[in-house]
Design a protein around this motif. Structure first.
Motif, PDB file in Angstrom:
ATOM      1  N   ASP A 318     -38.692  -5.523  -2.013  1.00 27.43           N
ATOM      2  CA  ASP A 318     -39.730  -6.332  -1.525  1.00 27.43           C
ATOM      3  C   ASP A 318     -39.086  -7.295  -0.679  1.00 27.43           C
ATOM      4  OD1 ASP A 318     -38.843  -7.116  -3.921  1.00 27.43           O
ATOM      5  OD2 ASP A 318     -40.757  -7.979  -4.564  1.00 27.43           O
ATOM      6  N   LYS A 319     -38.112  -8.163  -1.122  1.00 33.89           N
ATOM      7  CA  LYS A 319     -37.548  -9.263  -0.489  1.00 33.89           C
ATOM      8  C   LYS A 319     -36.135  -9.404  -0.147  1.00 33.89           C
ATOM      9  CE  LYS A 319     -40.912 -12.151  -3.148  1.00 33.89           C
ATOM     10  NZ  LYS A 319     -41.696 -10.799  -3.924  1.00 33.89           N
ATOM     11  N   THR A 367     -35.114  -3.583   3.346  1.00 32.86           N
ATOM     12  CA  THR A 367     -36.311  -3.982   3.231  1.00 32.86           C
ATOM     13  C   THR A 367     -37.276  -3.007   4.162  1.00 32.86           C
ATOM     14  OG1 THR A 367     -35.780  -5.288   5.305  1.00 32.86           O
ATOM     15  CG2 THR A 367     -35.432  -6.414   3.170  1.00 32.86           C
ATOM     16  N   ASP A 388     -45.506  -4.969  -4.869  1.00 29.73           N
ATOM     17  CA  ASP A 388     -45.577  -5.888  -4.211  1.00 29.73           C
ATOM     18  C   ASP A 388     -46.491  -5.913  -2.828  1.00 29.73           C
ATOM     19  OD1 ASP A 388     -43.813  -8.773  -4.239  1.00 29.73           O
ATOM     20  OD2 ASP A 388     -44.216  -8.080  -1.843  1.00 29.73           O
TER      21      ASP A 388
END
Length: 439
Positions: A318-319, A367, A388
């Motif tokens: 997610d990041k 990502t 997320d």
């Protein structure tokens, strides 16, 4: 977007070479470049004519600056836009298509219908599942447009996809001069009958194209950007046509279809005839599936099986900030594997993707930058923290579509790991299952 280059460069090229271009220039350059086209103020009626927005900041000098398109290059109300007229291309008697491949029956039907819509000067939405072969279905329509002397642009949101499309179309149209525009490729010459570019690069053109094809029209940043929609409208000739491609059409696009503003073409089969892989869902009970000394037992079992089968593994997170630590932790559990990370901030991302494609990398952590426009052979897909907010329905559908794209490996696995069963996950599964319902 760079401003007009110096007079030495301009004097080396012809006006036709700048056909359809829009340049930002300073007021003291007006006399120098006025012979090339039409000059208009950068601001008019309280609106920036480059991006179409009315978001301004007044400097201490009392000169306003547009803040909406600041990241492209600062534009002030004292600036001007130079718009070079578009020169017409001649019709040709022979097709420019050199592609020797063939389409499936379903693909051919879409291809023929799209060409028919272009002949009628009608806009079209193509709703095709990931891996349907959308690019190949465009070839005949592009060839028709080029044969008629039309200018065509094929644009998409991401640099990586532009590079891949440029290579594919260069092979399909070997005798055609093709321009490529993105943040790392911006030739001053624009007199190409066919241009491949990112959607941001459309701001460099004004009433240039007879046909504009937007790939992944639902993707960030195009979908929600008023600036990019304005740029598309400005780059097309008044009687030009739009072709919009997506695997996950927004409600807004479907409403346009319902109101007959867009023709609608649906292809729910992949080119190889196999159904889309349906993601398998795994509820997590601990905070992180991969800790410093602990690996979730379901993820461990899955990874062990895929590694034993020597399958390439693509893991979405997610990041960007999570990538380095995740790589270290996975390397702790699997020291023999070659693991790499890629993101939008990685200057070596193109090389790493090619390593993964060539089998030189076992596990690629990424990502959403790789959610679209890339194809890997026999890849298995895992999404960590699939609940997320970054993973919207369209993103999850696209991510799932990375698996099973190759004819020789049509049944790749997709796994979602999450703490909450979100609406996005639910809708993703629903869409994929619905598209899989064909005879």
């Amino acid at each position: 977007m760079k401003s007009l280059l110096n007079s030495v460069i301009i004097n080396m090229i012809k006006q036709d070479d700048l056909s359809g271009r829009q340049f930002l220039i300073k007021s003291n350059q007006k006399k120098q470049f006025s012979h090339l086209g039409v000059l208009v103020p950068a601001f008019k009626n309280n609106k920036c004519l480059r991006c179409g927005q009315s978001e301004f900041y007044t400097l201490p000098t009392q000169v306003r600056q547009c803040t909406a398109c600041l990241e492209l290059k600062a534009v002030f109300e004292t600036d001007w836009l130079l718009r070079v007229p578009t020169t017409n291309l001649k019709k040709v008697t022979t097709s420019s298509l050199t592609w020797e491949g063939s389409l499936t029956k379903a693909q051919q039907k879409i291809s023929d219908q799209l060409t028919s819509h272009l002949k009628k000067k009608e806009d079209t939405l193509i709703h095709a599942v990931t891996g349907a072969g959308k690019t190949e279905m465009l070839f005949a329509s592009i060839a028709f447009a080029l044969q008629e002397g039309m200018r065509v642009v094929l644009c998409c949101p991401r640099v990586d996809v532009v590079d891949e499309l440029f290579e594919r179309l260069s092979l399909a149209f070997k005798t055609t001069s093709i321009g490529k525009y993105h943040s790392e490729s911006h030739p001053i010459n624009s007199n190409y009958p066919l241009i491949i570019c990112t959607t941001h690069q459309l701001m460099k053109f004004y009433k240039t194209f007879d046909v504009a094809i937007v790939d992944e029209v639902d993707a960030f940043p195009f979908e929600s950007s008023e600036i990019l929609h304005y740029a598309l409208k400005q780059a097309i000739k008044p009687n030009g046509q739009k072709v919009l491609l997506t695997a996950t059409p927004s409600q807004n696009l479907l409403n346009q279809v319902k109101s007959k503003q867009l023709n609608y073409l649906l292809l729910n089969k992949r080119y190889h005839g196999h159904r889309l892989p349906v993601p398998k869902c795994h509820l997590l009970f601990q905070k992180q599936p991969i800790g410093r000394f602990l690996l979730d037992f379901r993820l461990k079992k899955l990874l062990n099986r895929l590694i034993k089968a020597q399958k390439p593994i693509l893991i979405f997170v997610d990041k960007i900030a999570n990538l380095p630590n995740l790589k270290i932790k996975l390397a702790h559990f699997y020291p023999s594997l070659i693991i790499e990370t890629v993101s939008s901030k990685d200057p070596c991302r193109h090389q790493k993707v090619e390593w993964f494609r060539a089998g030189k990398v076992d596990v690629l952590l990424t990502t959403t930058i790789l959610e679209r426009g890339v194809t890997f052979e026999d890849v298995q897909v895992i999404v960590l923290n699939a609940d997320d907010a970054i993973f919207k329905t369209s993103s999850l559908v696209q991510i799932a579509g990375r698996a099973g794209r190759k004819k020789d490996f049509p049944k790749g696995e997709v796994h979602f790991f999450y703490h909450h069963y979100t609406t996005a996950i639910q809708q993703c599964l629903k869409q994929i299952k619905r598209m899989n319902k064909w005879d």
